[in-house]
Motif scaffolding. Structure first.
Motif, PDB file in Angstrom:
ATOM      1  N   THR A 415       0.869  -1.116   0.079  1.00 30.63           N
ATOM      2  CA  THR A 415       0.013   0.217   0.071  1.00 30.63           C
ATOM      3  C   THR A 415       0.986   1.237  -0.138  1.00 30.63           C
ATOM      4  OG1 THR A 415      -1.490  -1.255   1.375  1.00 30.63           O
ATOM      5  CG2 THR A 415      -1.784   0.984   1.421  1.00 30.63           C
ATOM      6  N   ALA A 416       1.967   1.053   0.725  1.00 27.55           N
ATOM      7  CA  ALA A 416       2.978   2.336   0.799  1.00 27.55           C
ATOM      8  C   ALA A 416       4.239   1.843   1.075  1.00 27.55           C
ATOM      9  CB  ALA A 416       2.634   3.187   1.882  1.00 27.55           C
ATOM     10  N   VAL A 417       5.414   2.387   0.714  1.00 26.90           N
ATOM     11  CA  VAL A 417       6.617   2.034   0.933  1.00 26.90           C
ATOM     12  C   VAL A 417       7.548   2.930   1.734  1.00 26.90           C
ATOM     13  CG1 VAL A 417       6.891   0.895  -1.347  1.00 26.90           C
ATOM     14  CG2 VAL A 417       7.437   3.514  -1.166  1.00 26.90           C
ATOM     15  N   GLY A 418       8.688   2.603   2.422  1.00 24.24           N
ATOM     16  CA  GLY A 418       9.098   3.211   3.254  1.00 24.24           C
ATOM     17  C   GLY A 418      10.345   3.812   2.888  1.00 24.24           C
ATOM     18  N   LEU A 419      10.848   4.978   3.457  1.00 22.22           N
ATOM     19  CA  LEU A 419      11.980   5.841   2.855  1.00 22.22           C
ATOM     20  C   LEU A 419      12.864   5.655   4.315  1.00 22.22           C
ATOM     21  CD1 LEU A 419      11.141   8.633   0.794  1.00 22.22           C
ATOM     22  CD2 LEU A 419      11.777   6.479   0.201  1.00 22.22           C
ATOM     23  N   GLY A 420      14.194   4.859   4.335  1.00 20.55           N
ATOM     24  CA  GLY A 420      14.964   4.959   5.253  1.00 20.55           C
ATOM     25  C   GLY A 420      16.210   5.653   5.200  1.00 20.55           C
ATOM     26  N   ARG A 421      17.218   4.899   4.675  1.00 26.41           N
ATOM     27  CA  ARG A 421      18.498   5.391   4.381  1.00 26.41           C
ATOM     28  C   ARG A 421      18.420   6.779   3.448  1.00 26.41           C
ATOM     29  NH1 ARG A 421      21.433   0.492   1.894  1.00 26.41           N
ATOM     30  NH2 ARG A 421      19.256  -0.500   2.222  1.00 26.41           N
ATOM     31  N   ALA A 422      17.601   6.389   2.362  1.00 26.89           N
ATOM     32  CA  ALA A 422      17.233   7.431   1.643  1.00 26.89           C
ATOM     33  C   ALA A 422      17.178   8.908   2.101  1.00 26.89           C
ATOM     34  CB  ALA A 422      16.246   7.184   0.358  1.00 26.89           C
ATOM     35  N   ALA A 423      16.016   8.558   3.026  1.00 23.93           N
ATOM     36  CA  ALA A 423      15.651   9.906   3.906  1.00 23.93           C
ATOM     37  C   ALA A 423      16.851  10.501   4.568  1.00 23.93           C
ATOM     38  CB  ALA A 423      14.582   9.607   4.797  1.00 23.93           C
ATOM     39  N   LEU A 424      17.739   9.698   5.259  1.00 18.80           N
ATOM     40  CA  LEU A 424      18.625  10.204   6.109  1.00 18.80           C
ATOM     41  C   LEU A 424      19.751  10.987   5.421  1.00 18.80           C
ATOM     42  CD1 LEU A 424      19.216   7.576   9.103  1.00 18.80           C
ATOM     43  CD2 LEU A 424      18.600   9.963   9.306  1.00 18.80           C
ATOM     44  N   VAL A 425      20.015  10.147   4.054  1.00 17.21           N
ATOM     45  CA  VAL A 425      20.961  10.938   3.155  1.00 17.21           C
ATOM     46  C   VAL A 425      20.656  12.082   2.754  1.00 17.21           C
ATOM     47  CG1 VAL A 425      22.262  10.593   0.956  1.00 17.21           C
ATOM     48  CG2 VAL A 425      21.941   8.460   2.558  1.00 17.21           C
ATOM     49  N   ALA A 426      19.287  12.324   2.189  1.00 16.37           N
ATOM     50  CA  ALA A 426      18.591  13.541   1.834  1.00 16.37           C
ATOM     51  C   ALA A 426      18.612  14.625   2.782  1.00 16.37           C
ATOM     52  CB  ALA A 426      17.377  13.170   1.402  1.00 16.37           C
ATOM     53  N   VAL A 427      18.458  14.253   4.135  1.00 23.28           N
ATOM     54  CA  VAL A 427      18.340  15.468   5.211  1.00 23.28           C
ATOM     55  C   VAL A 427      19.955  15.673   5.286  1.00 23.28           C
ATOM     56  CG1 VAL A 427      16.077  15.106   6.028  1.00 23.28           C
ATOM     57  CG2 VAL A 427      18.086  13.896   6.840  1.00 23.28           C
ATOM     58  N   ASP A 428      20.796  14.735   5.307  1.00 18.33           N
ATOM     59  CA  ASP A 428      22.100  15.093   5.244  1.00 18.33           C
ATOM     60  C   ASP A 428      22.645  16.033   4.309  1.00 18.33           C
ATOM     61  OD1 ASP A 428      24.810  14.726   6.608  1.00 18.33           O
ATOM     62  OD2 ASP A 428      25.224  13.881   4.607  1.00 18.33           O
ATOM     63  N   GLU A 429      22.259  16.076   3.212  1.00 16.16           N
ATOM     64  CA  GLU A 429      22.508  16.902   1.839  1.00 16.16           C
ATOM     65  C   GLU A 429      22.127  18.136   2.311  1.00 16.16           C
ATOM     66  OE1 GLU A 429      24.603  15.938  -0.329  1.00 16.16           O
ATOM     67  OE2 GLU A 429      24.556  17.747  -1.664  1.00 16.16           O
ATOM     68  N   ASP A 430      20.662  18.307   2.466  1.00 15.60           N
ATOM     69  CA  ASP A 430      19.978  19.348   2.816  1.00 15.60           C
ATOM     70  C   ASP A 430      19.117  19.447   3.984  1.00 15.60           C
ATOM     71  OD1 ASP A 430      18.578  21.951   3.103  1.00 15.60           O
ATOM     72  OD2 ASP A 430      18.103  21.926   0.960  1.00 15.60           O
ATOM     73  N   PRO A 431      19.602  19.720   5.177  1.00 12.74           N
ATOM     74  CA  PRO A 431      18.708  19.572   6.464  1.00 12.74           C
ATOM     75  C   PRO A 431      17.392  20.180   6.309  1.00 12.74           C
ATOM     76  CG  PRO A 431      20.998  20.247   6.877  1.00 12.74           C
ATOM     77  CD  PRO A 431      20.545  20.468   5.293  1.00 12.74           C
ATOM     78  N   GLU A 432      17.130  21.180   5.445  1.00 15.33           N
ATOM     79  CA  GLU A 432      15.837  22.169   5.359  1.00 15.33           C
ATOM     80  C   GLU A 432      14.990  21.386   4.568  1.00 15.33           C
ATOM     81  OE1 GLU A 432      15.344  24.420   7.738  1.00 15.33           O
ATOM     82  OE2 GLU A 432      17.031  23.903   8.445  1.00 15.33           O
ATOM     83  N   HIS A 433      15.467  20.877   3.260  1.00 15.63           N
ATOM     84  CA  HIS A 433      14.418  20.458   2.424  1.00 15.63           C
ATOM     85  C   HIS A 433      14.884  19.058   1.485  1.00 15.63           C
ATOM     86  CE1 HIS A 433      11.918  24.217   2.870  1.00 15.63           C
ATOM     87  NE2 HIS A 433      12.994  24.879   2.870  1.00 15.63           N
ATOM     88  N   GLY A 434      15.891  18.702   2.044  1.00  9.30           N
ATOM     89  CA  GLY A 434      16.361  17.474   1.156  1.00  9.30           C
ATOM     90  C   GLY A 434      15.581  16.404   1.124  1.00  9.30           C
ATOM     91  N   LEU A 435      15.048  16.082   1.922  1.00 10.18           N
ATOM     92  CA  LEU A 435      13.927  14.991   1.912  1.00 10.18           C
ATOM     93  C   LEU A 435      12.508  15.518   1.117  1.00 10.18           C
ATOM     94  CD1 LEU A 435      12.721  12.273   2.661  1.00 10.18           C
ATOM     95  CD2 LEU A 435      11.740  13.110   4.683  1.00 10.18           C
ATOM     96  N   GLU A 436      12.118  16.652   1.279  1.00 10.99           N
ATOM     97  CA  GLU A 436      10.970  16.960   0.601  1.00 10.99           C
ATOM     98  C   GLU A 436      11.530  17.032  -1.074  1.00 10.99           C
ATOM     99  OE1 GLU A 436       8.687  20.435   2.763  1.00 10.99           O
ATOM    100  OE2 GLU A 436      10.900  20.668   3.191  1.00 10.99           O
ATOM    101  N   ARG A 437      12.671  17.363  -1.359  1.00  7.66           N
ATOM    102  CA  ARG A 437      12.935  17.159  -2.836  1.00  7.66           C
ATOM    103  C   ARG A 437      13.286  15.815  -3.308  1.00  7.66           C
ATOM    104  NH1 ARG A 437      17.048  21.370  -1.238  1.00  7.66           N
ATOM    105  NH2 ARG A 437      16.152  23.568  -1.562  1.00  7.66           N
ATOM    106  N   LEU A 438      13.696  15.114  -2.624  1.00  6.18           N
ATOM    107  CA  LEU A 438      13.883  13.568  -2.915  1.00  6.18           C
ATOM    108  C   LEU A 438      12.498  13.175  -3.077  1.00  6.18           C
ATOM    109  CD1 LEU A 438      15.589  10.954  -2.875  1.00  6.18           C
ATOM    110  CD2 LEU A 438      14.394  10.891  -0.604  1.00  6.18           C
ATOM    111  N   VAL A 439      11.580  13.535  -2.368  1.00  5.03           N
ATOM    112  CA  VAL A 439      10.309  12.974  -2.288  1.00  5.03           C
ATOM    113  C   VAL A 439       9.538  13.643  -3.519  1.00  5.03           C
ATOM    114  CG1 VAL A 439       7.943  12.857  -1.218  1.00  5.03           C
ATOM    115  CG2 VAL A 439      10.122  12.139   0.122  1.00  5.03           C
TER     116      VAL A 439
END
Lengths: 476, 335
Positions: A415-439
């Motif tokens: 029904t849905a998929v989880g983001l784990g490592r990808a999310a941490l890497v994304a916020v490491d790249e940009d703490p403010e919006h990295g995950l939002e951009r990845l998503v």
């Protein structure tokens, strides 16, 4: 519906998250001091090469060598013993560990996404809209484990490792809230980091994440999921949250869930593991198993959680207990990719679980022995194949970072998929919006792919949207 | 049938402590409590029970039910708990005292949602009874006898206090005559579902459901055979019917709800460890208790009767805080 999130390139903005071994995620300045300083009286500990990072071979004192044999690994073990079972402890808190690069490109990635020629659902959508349907017409809203999510995604548990419970996790929490997707908080946060210090303004790691999420969460969507395992049960984590007035708004809006954790993809059959300094180890020894696997003189020790004991009846009763004792919270359960995953998932749904999460062997952000990362557990694709048609809400995690892999998992029943490592890497790249951009990139890919299949909701995806080259004979 | 409003319209929170302590209502309630305790002790001692005093802290207590949490205390550097229930000590005590009772104080950090049930306090007392080599029926007989005797004693010694509170002696005739009904959990669930009240068949009867059943009854009744996932590891599973417990609740009539929870107890060591896992518990926490179990805790049955609930039922007040001198409501920080 259309998401409103900050502008970003349409293509993925971060590198692949899968080949993470060796990917350095620098610690933010507010992290605790690194644990690299040797104890004053201890000699320098030898560095402990990882079994997955291929240390350079070197000949022994007699000049003997063994070409073609994994000599470097054998020698590393000969030098450092138990420590060689694990990645270099100097990378603890800085690297996100997963299967080695050679192990990516798994069975899920090998499936092709295959649009049909005839698309009756596109005609239905055309009639509904009275215009040509576009990929922007794909509605990505999903019911995820009793919550409403704006996307068929959730933020996976990070646990109590240093990478998973520091500022990165707080940034990820805030962005997950803005995205309107649920967030899972991993096990052992309370026994390791505490919950609340009386008369002290210090926020615990768990509360910091919850508060960051609540401050940014839009009304009516998302939700918080808190794991509990054996050591958390000793700390009565669920009882603690359920009776804490701070959680009342979540309970009243139906946005709190408790997740029974039976295991994880990175180390099926084992409990959580972290690397701790000697002083911290002494404090934790009462609650956890602490072992000197890095050598008696090493500054760091391995802290292990026990994985809990499960039989079919124990699982069934634990879920019933959760529903009985916490009737206003949703009930989730997370499984490691075990060979009996199908029976486990069906048992959980039959016992009333609102969501069953399967963490494929590609999953994990935490500290795990190399042999488990590379050799243990079913791949996510095989878990989904064995489960077949789900009997309830099925959530899948394991190496997801872009739309293609997400679409494959959704087509195989998730029904849905989880983001784990990808999310941490994304916020490491940009703490403010990295995950939002990845998503944002992932969401665009999802819309493109789902519409290309002639469909307009993730729930409409089905196994026949995929083709397995291994199953199809190439015509001569 | 329309469902009743969740709970009766009691003043939601107590007045300031001094005002509460001076109120004639509390004085009446304390007179009833005093006679209820006297009646309970007379009855139980007459049945051959020995009164022990319960422990207040321990390495572990009864695992919290329905979202309640134990309070943690630092005990010479060890994380100890205030008792949420002394059940484990009751079982252990059977080794020297085959028929025993406590008037036990309990502390449960209840979730805030229970603040308006009228039936929950963070601090309360329980008349705890345990009987070696007894089955469910004997425990139910003692529980029914206790309630009947206490009711008789209070109506005989201070009838003017009860009538002054507007209580009608005729409403207690069945109890004084020892007339009780029995139904199973399955039957209770079916009844609630037929009334349109959603009720999880695998769990406890929820607060509203219990009130509905209590309101439509004129005499107290036992509910037997709760499902396994709804109760603690020490409630014995019926060997003939896996998943069904040899336990019971005693529900008061006229909307006052549960007064007693009891069961036959599990005493087999391996079964106790397995049942602990089924409720998500770590057996290591229960080391002292499991040691007693390995050495042999007698088979038993027993129950706990909520003292404030008993007094509220006798006096007819809407909320437990009205029959507690120092009430602590869930989620409300008070002296």
């Amino acid at each position: 519906m259309t998401m409103t999130i900050p502008a970003a390139p349409a293509m993925p903005a971060v590198p692949a998250a899968q080949p993470v071994d060796g990917f350095a995620a620098p610690l933010p300045p507010t992290e605790p001091a690194p644990l690299t300083a040797p104890a004053p009286s201890a000699p320098s500990a030898p560095s402990a090469p990882s079994s997955t990072s291929a240390p350079s071979p070197r000949s022994g004192p007699s000049g003997l060598s063994a070409p073609g044999f994994p000599e470097a690994q054998v020698r590393a073990r000969a030098r450092t013993g138990a420590a060689a079972v694990f990645p270099d402890p100097g990378t603890y808190g800085a690297h996100l560990h997963g299967p080695a690069a050679g192990h990516t490109g798994d069975a899920l990635d090998r499936l092709r996404i295959v649009p049909p020629v005839f698309m009756p659902e596109r005609l239905e959508k055309l009639i509904d809209l009275a215009r040509e349907p576009e990929f922007g017409d794909v509605d990505l809203t999903a019911r995820v484990g009793g919550f409403t999510a704006r996307l068929p995604l959730y933020l996976s548990a990070f646990g109590s490792t240093r990478a998973g419970s520091g500022d990165l996790a707080v940034h990820a929490s805030r962005q997950a809230a803005r995205l309107g997707i649920p967030m899972v908080i991993g096990e052992n946060m309370v026994p390791v980091h505490g919950y609340r210090k009386a008369g002290d303004a210090t926020r615990s790691a768990l509360r910091a994440r919850v508060e960051a999420y609540l401050e940014a969460a839009p009304d009516g969507v998302g939700g918080i999921v808190v794991q509990q395992s054996t050591e958390d049960a000793d700390s009565e984590v669920w009882n603690l949250l359920y009776s804490d007035p701070a959680f009342r708004p979540l309970l009243e809006t139906g946005r709190l869930a408790f997740e029974l954790k039976t295991g994880q993809g990175a180390k099926p059959g084992l409990g959580g593991m972290t690397v701790v300094g000697r002083a911290e180890a002494e404090q934790l020894a009462r609650r956890f198993t602490v072992r000197e696997v890095f050598g008696e003189d090493a500054p760091r020790l391995l802290r292990c959680a026990t994985p809990g004991t499960f039989t079919e009846e124990i699982l069934r009763q634990q879920l019933r207990f959760m529903r009985n004792n916490f009737p206003k919270a949703r009930t989730w359960v997370k499984f490691h990719p075990g060979r009996d995953i199908e029976r486990a998932a069906r048992t959980a749904w039959a016992a009333g679980a609102d969501a069953v999460t399967v963490d494929g062997a590609e999953g994990g952000t935490g500290w795990a022995p190399g042999v488990f990362l590379d050799q243990v557990g079913l791949p996510l694709a095989e878990c989904l194949r064995r489960i077949g048609r789900p009997g309830g809400c099925l959530l899948a995690s394991g190496g997801v970072w872009e739309g293609g892999r997400a679409v494959r998992a959704l087509a195989l029943g998730a029904t849905a998929v989880g983001l784990g490592r990808a999310a941490l890497v994304a916020v490491d790249e940009d703490p403010e919006h990295g995950l939002e951009r990845l998503v944002e990139a992932l969401a665009l890919e999802l819309r493109l792919l789902v519409s290309a299949l002639g469909k307009y909701a993730p729930a409409a995806l089905a196994p026949d949207d995929l083709w397995d080259p291994a199953q199809g004979a190439v015509p001569c | 049938m329309d469902q009743p409003a969740p709970f009766a319209a009691a003043p939601p929170t107590p007045p300031p402590l001094g005002e509460h302590l001076r109120s004639p209502e509390l004085r009446a309630a304390m007179l009833v409590q005093q006679e209820a305790l006297q009646g309970a002790r007379d009855y139980l001692r007459g049945q051959g029970f020995t009164e022990l005093l319960p422990p207040l802290v321990g390495p572990v207590t009864d695992p919290g039910g329905r979202g309640a949490k134990a309070l943690d205390v630092d005990y010479y550097g060890h994380p100890y708990k205030l008792m949420t229930s002394a059940i484990l000590y009751k079982q252990a005590s059977l080794r020297g005292f085959p028929r025993l009772f406590y008037v036990a104080p309990n502390v449960r950090v209840e979730p805030e949602e229970t603040a308006t049930t009228g039936r929950h306090l963070v601090e309360f007392h329980q008349i705890d009874v345990e009987i070696a080599d007894a089955g469910r029926e004997e425990a139910q007989e003692i529980a029914a006898g206790l309630l009947s005797h206490v009711t008789e004693h209070v109506w005989t010694t201070i009838p003017e206090v009860l009538t002054g509170l507007g209580r009608m002696e005729a409403d207690f005739a069945d109890i004084r005559a020892g007339k009780y009904d029995v139904r199973t959990h399955d039957e209770a669930v079916s009844r609630l579902l037929s009334l349109g009240h959603p009720q999880n068949p695998d769990g406890e009867i929820d607060w509203t459901g219990e009130r509905i059943l209590s309101l439509e009854s004129d005499r107290p009744f036992f509910v037997d055979d709760y499902p396994k996932g709804s109760r603690g590891f020490y409630d014995r599973e019926d060997p003939e019917r896996p998943g069904v417990l040899r336990n019971f609740d005693l529900i008061a009539p006229h909307g006052y709800g549960e007064l007693v929870s009891g069961s036959e107890r599990e005493a087999d060591y391996a079964t106790l460890v397995t049942r602990m896992r089924e409720s998500g518990e770590n057996p290591a926490k229960y080391a002292w208790y499991l040691k007693e179990a390995r050495e042999g805790i007698p088979a038993s049955a027993g129950f706990g009767m909520g003292l404030q609930r008993l007094v509220r039922f006798l006096t007819g007040f809407d909320a437990l805080w009205q029959v507690s001198a120092y009430p602590k409501l869930p989620g409300v920080v008070t002296p």
